[in-house]
Structures are given as C-alpha cells and as structure tokens.
Motif scaffolding. Structure first.
Motif, PDB file in Angstrom:
ATOM      1  N   UNK A   1       1.134  -0.977  -0.189  1.00 47.76           N
ATOM      2  CA  UNK A   1       0.396   0.122  -0.179  1.00 47.76           C
ATOM      3  C   UNK A   1       0.886   1.427   0.290  1.00 47.76           C
ATOM      4  N   UNK A   2       1.946   1.294   1.049  1.00 44.09           N
ATOM      5  CA  UNK A   2       3.119   2.040   0.844  1.00 44.09           C
ATOM      6  C   UNK A   2       3.210   2.358  -0.060  1.00 44.09           C
ATOM      7  N   UNK A   3       4.044   1.847  -1.436  1.00 48.17           N
ATOM      8  CA  UNK A   3       4.619   1.440  -2.032  1.00 48.17           C
ATOM      9  C   UNK A   3       4.008   2.228  -3.211  1.00 48.17           C
ATOM     10  N   UNK A   4       2.841   1.611  -2.977  1.00 49.64           N
ATOM     11  CA  UNK A   4       1.079   2.805  -4.094  1.00 49.64           C
ATOM     12  C   UNK A   4       1.302   4.003  -3.840  1.00 49.64           C
ATOM     13  N   UNK A   5       1.208   4.118  -2.101  1.00 51.07           N
ATOM     14  CA  UNK A   5       1.112   6.058  -1.910  1.00 51.07           C
ATOM     15  C   UNK A   5       2.778   6.602  -3.130  1.00 51.07           C
ATOM     16  N   UNK A   6       3.052   5.748  -2.735  1.00 49.68           N
ATOM     17  CA  UNK A   6       4.088   6.763  -3.726  1.00 49.68           C
ATOM     18  C   UNK A   6       4.942   7.970  -2.688  1.00 49.68           C
TER      19      UNK A   6
ATOM     20  N   UNK B   1      10.772   1.478  -5.739  1.00 51.12           N
ATOM     21  CA  UNK B   1      11.618   2.294  -5.188  1.00 51.12           C
ATOM     22  C   UNK B   1      10.699   3.178  -5.060  1.00 51.12           C
ATOM     23  N   UNK B   2       9.198   2.827  -5.399  1.00 48.64           N
ATOM     24  CA  UNK B   2       8.546   4.430  -5.356  1.00 48.64           C
ATOM     25  C   UNK B   2       7.958   5.225  -4.576  1.00 48.64           C
ATOM     26  N   UNK B   3       7.835   5.017  -2.711  1.00 51.88           N
ATOM     27  CA  UNK B   3       7.495   5.382  -2.031  1.00 51.88           C
ATOM     28  C   UNK B   3       9.686   6.006  -1.428  1.00 51.88           C
TER      29      UNK B   3
ATOM     30  N   UNK C   1      23.682   1.004   1.291  1.00 47.94           N
ATOM     31  CA  UNK C   1      23.084   1.027   0.683  1.00 47.94           C
ATOM     32  C   UNK C   1      22.839  -0.655  -0.250  1.00 47.94           C
ATOM     33  N   UNK C   2      24.174  -1.915  -0.047  1.00 44.49           N
ATOM     34  CA  UNK C   2      24.721  -3.247  -0.555  1.00 44.49           C
ATOM     35  C   UNK C   2      23.231  -3.077   0.291  1.00 44.49           C
ATOM     36  N   UNK C   3      23.112  -3.679   2.307  1.00 39.77           N
ATOM     37  CA  UNK C   3      22.592  -4.072   3.009  1.00 39.77           C
ATOM     38  C   UNK C   3      20.810  -4.588   2.426  1.00 39.77           C
TER      39      UNK C   3
ATOM     40  N   UNK D   1      15.441  -3.385   6.016  1.00 42.07           N
ATOM     41  CA  UNK D   1      14.940  -3.875   4.784  1.00 42.07           C
ATOM     42  C   UNK D   1      13.767  -4.501   4.726  1.00 42.07           C
ATOM     43  N   UNK D   2      13.864  -6.122   5.587  1.00 40.89           N
ATOM     44  CA  UNK D   2      13.421  -7.103   5.040  1.00 40.89           C
ATOM     45  C   UNK D   2      11.724  -7.036   4.802  1.00 40.89           C
ATOM     46  N   UNK D   3      11.504  -5.946   6.275  1.00 38.93           N
ATOM     47  CA  UNK D   3       9.877  -5.544   6.177  1.00 38.93           C
ATOM     48  C   UNK D   3       9.779  -4.174   4.803  1.00 38.93           C
ATOM     49  N   UNK D   4      10.162  -3.607   5.028  1.00 39.58           N
ATOM     50  CA  UNK D   4       9.840  -2.450   3.481  1.00 39.58           C
ATOM     51  C   UNK D   4      11.523  -1.753   3.156  1.00 39.58           C
ATOM     52  N   UNK D   5      11.374  -2.465   2.029  1.00 38.21           N
ATOM     53  CA  UNK D   5      12.789  -1.419   1.784  1.00 38.21           C
ATOM     54  C   UNK D   5      13.142  -0.459   1.510  1.00 38.21           C
ATOM     55  N   UNK D   6      11.688   0.339   1.111  1.00 36.31           N
ATOM     56  CA  UNK D   6      11.630   1.721   1.251  1.00 36.31           C
ATOM     57  C   UNK D   6      12.219   2.675   2.350  1.00 36.31           C
TER      58      UNK D   6
END
Ligand SMILES: Cc1cc2nc3c(=O)[nH]c(=O)nc-3n(C[C@H](O)[C@H](O)[C@H](O)COP(=O)(O)OP(=O)(O)OC[C@H]3O[C@@H](n4cnc5c(N)ncnc54)[C@H](O)[C@@H]3O)c2cc1C
Length: 248
Positions: free
Chosen positions: A31-36, A204-206, A246-248, A78-83
């Motif tokens: 949902x958050x990714x779509x919300x940008x 990576x839209x969020x 960033x690599x993590x 990052x496991x839960x939300x990369x953004x």
C-alpha cells in the motif's frame, strides 16, 4: 542462538528492528509503495523506538553507537520495507555530515529532528550530465558577502520532493578545478528559488527520485559544510560507508 558476529547490545537492536519490520512494516508495504511516499507517522514511530541514526552523537539525540549497529538495523528494516530503510540510510549519512562539518547551531537544530523521525535530509550530488564524474559537477555557488547564490540542477536525488533539507555539492572554484573546487552546503527545502520535481520511477516508488532546480538560491555562508573548496576531501568521507549501507 548466540551470535559470534554481534555484541549482545547489537543483537538486542537487531531483534527490535526485526520485530518492527515484521509487525509494522511488512503488512503495509504494498500500500505504501503504491502511495509513493514514506509514511511520516512510521518515521516518528521508528524515532521513538530509537531506530534512526543510532550512530549519531548523543549530543544531538543519537546513541553514539557504531556504524555496524546502524547497518544491523538497516538490514532488518529492509526485510519489512526496502523503502523505509532509506530513512536510516539518509539519517546516518547526512546526519554525520552535518554533525562533523556543519556549524554547531545547524547540527543542534536539525539532527534531533532527524533522529526523532521528524525530518529527512537528502543528498544533492548527481547532475544531469552524469553522477559518476562527480568531481566535475557544474552547479555554481557564487559568494556574495556573507551569502552564496546557488544556480544549477541536481537530479536523481532520493526523496527529492519529501526531504526537508539537502546537503548540496556545488562548484565554488573555477570550472577546471575539478574536485578541488567543490564545496558542500546545507539548503533547506523551502528556500526561495528551489523547485523540485519527481520521477516516475519503475520501482522504489515510496522513496521516489527527482530533480532539484536552483535559481539563485541564497544560502548563508554559515550553512557551508566544511571549508570552501574542500567538499570532496572533507565532506564526502562518509560516502564509502553509505555505499555499504545501500548494499544491505
Ligand atoms: C535508487 C537510486 C537512488 C539515488 N539517490 C541519489 C541521491 O539521493 N542523491 C544523488 O545525488 N544521487 C543519487 N543517485 C544517483 C547515483 O549516485 C548515480 O546514478 C550514480 O552516481 C551514477 O551516475 P549516472 O546514473 O548519472 O550514470 P553515469 O555517471 O552517466 O554512468 C553511466 C554508466 O557509465 C559508466 N561509466 C561512467 N564513467 C565511466 C568511466 N570513466 N569509465 C567507464 N565507465 C564509466 C558507469 O559505471 C555507468 O554504468 C541515485 C541513483 C539511484 C539509482
């Protein structure tokens, strides 16, 4: 199981971040990714739990912990939300730049807000002509008494339309001075003459990259980070660490 890599304190932070990722980040990720946009309430929750900028100084609200601990937290989030993990990345990189190279009043004003999840500081380095050759960047900063006037364009900046301020690298030396003619500045996002646009990125839209346009943006000389023309040698020191994050 005991870890032979991390200290007991790091394991405790790792578990706290993993729990937050599992319970608070993963369920709403799509949902958050779509919300940008990065959810500011989630940022404040992470701040209240001590999950942002743990490697920043205790003087400014950080915990003075190691870079490894910051990395451990970023990996778990990052496991839960990369953004969302980008919030920690920007906090550690930009916070340490402001802490080390900014005026004490600037650091005291901004870093506590970053650690609390109330503000994000972005990076303005890449320009349309290319990012790899950063030593030859062209955005100009002209000294006018106790101020600088910034004119030019940055692109590909993460959270371009969401950040509250930026660390901006600009040319203060002659065009042919390369890395020796670059200085860094702290620019607030609502500065007059600064406009921002967002890309329609494929993922990576969020986080959302975008461009920053500087049309004679006035910056006080006191908002310069480090010495004039020393932006490369002094201020970019933290970049190697951020590449690892960033690599993590
Ligand atoms: C997700 C994401 C987030 C980003 N966030 C930010 C940000 O917050 N702030 C910011 O300032 N920038 C940001 N960037 C920009 C990033 O730093 C640049 O993409 C990077 O520096 C490369 O620059 P470029 O894309 O212009 O590619 P270019 O520099 O144009 O390079 C294109 C290709 O040519 C190769 N190349 C370049 N020079 C040479 C050479 N001399 N010899 C051989 N090969 C060469 C490169 O390896 C690359 O494959 C972000 C980029 C991404 C993808």
């Amino acid at each position: 199981m005991p870890s032979y890599l991390f200290t007991p304190d790091q394991q405790a932070m790792q578990e706290a971040a993993a729990r937050f990722a599992r319970e608070r980040l993963a369920p709403g990720y799509q949902k958050r990714e779509a919300g940008q946009a990065i959810d500011r309430d989630l940022m404040r929750e992470m701040g209240a739990l001590g999950l942002i900028g743990v490697d920043l100084s205790e003087r400014f609200g950080g915990m003075g912990l190691s870079s490894t601990t910051a990395g451990v937290i970023i990996e778990q989030l990052g496991y839960g939300d990369f953004n969302v993990a980008y919030v920690q990345l920007l906090a550690s990189l930009m916070g340490s730049i402001v802490e080390r190279h900014g005026a004490p009043e600037l650091a005291a004003k901004w870093i506590p807000r970053v650690v609390a999840g109330d503000a994000m500081i972005g990076l303005g380095l890449t320009e349309p002509r290319g990012g790899s050759d950063a030593a030859n960047l062209m955005l100009r900063a002209e000294r006018r008494g106790d101020r600088y006037l910034l004119t030019g364009e940055k692109t590909s900046a993460s959270c371009a339309t969401q950040c509250d301020a930026f660390v901006v690298f600009a040319r203060t030396g002659a065009p042919d001075t390369g890395a020796r003619g670059v200085s860094a500045f702290f620019v607030e996002a609502d500065a007059k003459g600064l406009t921002r646009t967002s890309f329609d990125d494929v993922g990576h839209k969020a986080v959302g990259r975008g461009s920053l346009f500087f049309d004679g943006v006035e910056v006080a000389a006191g908002a310069r980070l480090g010495d004039e023309n020393k932006g490369f040698s002094q201020v970019m020191q933290g970049f190697d660490f951020s590449r690892a994050l960033i690599g993590l």
